[in-house]
Design an enzyme around this catalytic site. Structure first.
Site, mmCIF file in Angstrom:
data_model
loop_
_atom_site.group_PDB
_atom_site.id
_atom_site.type_symbol
_atom_site.label_atom_id
_atom_site.label_comp_id
_atom_site.label_asym_id
_atom_site.label_seq_id
_atom_site.Cartn_x
_atom_site.Cartn_y
_atom_site.Cartn_z
ATOM 1 C CE LYS A 66 -0.114 -6.878 -4.704
ATOM 2 N NZ LYS A 66 -0.326 -5.489 -4.426
HETATM 3 C C1 LIG Z 1 0.783 -4.679 -4.013
HETATM 4 C C2 LIG Z 1 0.665 -3.239 -4.316
HETATM 5 C C3 LIG Z 1 1.797 -2.420 -4.444
HETATM 6 C C4 LIG Z 1 3.182 -2.936 -4.202
HETATM 7 O O1 LIG Z 1 3.586 -3.864 -5.186
HETATM 8 P P1 LIG Z 1 4.816 -4.856 -4.898
HETATM 9 O O2 LIG Z 1 4.807 -5.794 -6.038
HETATM 10 O O3 LIG Z 1 4.476 -5.540 -3.600
HETATM 11 O O4 LIG Z 1 6.031 -4.024 -4.781
HETATM 12 C C5 LIG Z 1 1.617 -1.107 -4.802
HETATM 13 N N1 LIG Z 1 0.391 -0.597 -4.989
HETATM 14 C C6 LIG Z 1 -0.723 -1.350 -4.870
HETATM 15 C C7 LIG Z 1 -2.050 -0.716 -5.087
HETATM 16 C C8 LIG Z 1 -0.623 -2.696 -4.532
HETATM 17 O O5 LIG Z 1 -1.736 -3.439 -4.411
#
Ligand SMILES: *Cc1c(COP(=O)(O)O)cnc(C)c1O
Length: 472
Positions: free
Chosen positions: A115
């Site tokens: 993220k």
């Molecule tokens: C947010 C997240 C996901 C999922 O990603 P999306 O974009 O919501 O599908 C998977 N793994 C981790 C570690 C995350 O932080």
């Protein structure tokens, strides 16, 4: 580049990027999407192979953020994607486990989850735009664990920005919780909601749907429904494809651990822009709404009571908000057709796509899926540790497990690493019998003082809290 809503708003007057940057939803409850996807020619793609990460980011993002002058965008990108913030100049390095099997390390940013790639840039974009208009912004967001800390670290100290982050009380790993709740800055407000992530997300949607409240308190969004986040994630698919292949036009496939459908949507967009992606493999955990959809056509969002708390908690999501953007593409980007589908979803609680004319379009999208359980992710972590000497986090393990099952033979498989194992020590201990390595900056994290406000899943209570603490 102009933007429209999946539900038809702005069809007559598509919006420039700056008008949608700060927003989560259009006023009709839909999501902002580009009028059409920009497309790179084969020659352009070939030239992009030689660019470093910052160069790639500029090439891709200048197509979407075209009302930010290129010099400014370049400055923001260069300040964001640094070795200091992401550990290497590659920003998102690729490693090879075995011939044709790779990991794309997207989680080397300040909060150890992918993220950061988007949110670090978003923090700077917000500051840039707010500085030009001399205004303030109150960010309202929901997190299943990683968005919250990533957003808070990206927005901390950004002029004019306050953060109100809703998280599911007691459902995150101790590390994730400490990453957020140990930020004691007065501009950061952690609201621990007595419910699931979906409850948190519903509250954010309800507040954002109140146009008067939103305008009065200048509410902005950092959730994965924010288009700029999706766009920023598109960049590492280009990087991953070029790094895993040796000649122009060679195809790859990606395995993507999925929750809110933001990460894999970015891959879908990269493909629409011309990147040769032979197959996308979507992995869910036990919360398998999306797997059921891609296998059977049945889309059946679940309630909070049916959403299980798992050992890959950032994927404990049963109503993936970005899925709406994918469906908009499936229905030929026709807002009227989209609304009629979503009306039937509201009426019946589910949609059987296999009984609609759109099912062949879903199948042509080149996304296959599978699910992974606790035992399977633990076994995958253990196996990769024994066989290749690497330790991966539980979410990445879901992606690797499903990726290896569903991949096309003979095409490089790139598994996106979405978090570092340090965030999920308990599952790592179960798999390999010892704690994961912890970067020095995080030693003693859980012992630091923490602050949060526990609230019931009640829209009015959250509004009252925001109103009392919003930036003037
Ligand atoms: C947010 C997240 C996901 C999922 O990603 P999306 O974009 O919501 O599908 C998977 N793994 C981790 C570690 C995350 O932080």
């Amino acid at each position: 580049m102009r933007y429209v809503s999946t539900r038809g708003a702005w069809a007559a007057n598509p919006q420039p990027f700056r008008a949608i940057l700060l927003e989560g939803l259009a006023l009709d409850g839909g999501l902002a999407v580009p009028e059409s996807y920009p497309r790179f020619s084969a020659a352009e793609l070939d030239a992009m192979r030689g660019l470093d990460y910052r160069g790639l980011a500029l090439a891709v993002l200048s197509r979407f953020f075209d009302d930010i002058p290129a010099v400014d965008l370049k400055r923001l990108i260069d300040a964001t994607y640094t070795k200091a913030a992401f550990g290497s100049d590659e920003i998102v390095p690729l490693s090879t486990l075995a011939p044709g099997l790779h990991l794309l390390h997207a989680s080397n940013g300040p909060t150890l989850a992918f993220k950061d790639i988007a949110l670090q840039l978003l923090g700077r974009l917000f500051e840039h735009v707010l500085g030009q208009t001399q205004s303030t912004l109150n960010i309202l967001g929901a997190t299943s664990g990683d968005t919250g800390s990533s957003a808070e670290h990206a927005l901390l100290g950004r002029r004019g920005v306050r953060v109100f982050m809703l998280s599911p009380h007691g459902r995150m790993s101790p590390f994730q919780q400490a990453q957020m709740y140990s930020l004691l800055d007065p501009a950061i407000h952690n609201l621990a909601i007595e419910g699931s992530f979906d409850d948190c997300q519903d509250i954010v949607k309800a507040v954002s749907g109140d146009a008067e409240f939103k305008r009065r308190y200048r509410i902005g969004a950092v959730n994965s429904i924010n288009w700029a986040r999706v766009a920023a994630q598109v960049v590492y698919y280009f990087k991953g494809c070029f790094a895993a292949t040796s000649h122009a036009g060679e195809a790859v496939q990606f395995a993507v651990p999925s929750g809110n459908f933001g990460n894999i949507l970015a891959a879908h967009v990269a493909r629409a822009m011309g990147l040769p992606i032979a197959r996308l493999v979507l992995a869910t955990n036990e919360n398998d709404v999306l797997d059921e959809f891609f296998r059977t056509g049945r889309y059946r969002p679940r309630s909070t009571a049916e959403t299980r708390a798992t050992s890959s908690p950032s994927m404990d999501i049963s109503k993936a908000s970005n899925f709406e953007r994918f469906v908009f593409d499936v229905v030929g980007r026709d807002a009227r057709a989209f609304r009629s589908l979503w009306d039937s979803l509201a009426r019946d609680g589910e949609i059987d796509f296999a009984a609609t004319p759109w099912w062949p379009k879903v199948q042509q999208a080149g996304i296959v899926s599978g699910r992974s359980t606790h035992a399977e992710r633990v076994a995958t972590i253990r196996e990769l540790h024994e066989r290749y000497g690497v330790v991966i986090d539980p979410h990445t393990a879901d992606g690797v497990k499903v990726g290896r099952e569903q991949a096309l033979p003979g095409v490089p498989l790139v598994c996106v690493e979405t978090a570092l194992p340090a965030k999920f020590a308990a599952t790592i201990r179960e798999a390999i019998g010892r704690d994961p390595e912890r970067p020095a900056a995080f030693v003693g994290l859980e012992e630091r003082p923490q602050r949060c406000e526990v609230l019931p899943p009640d829209v009015e209570r959250v509004k009252a809290y925001v109103a009392a603490h919003a930036a003037a």
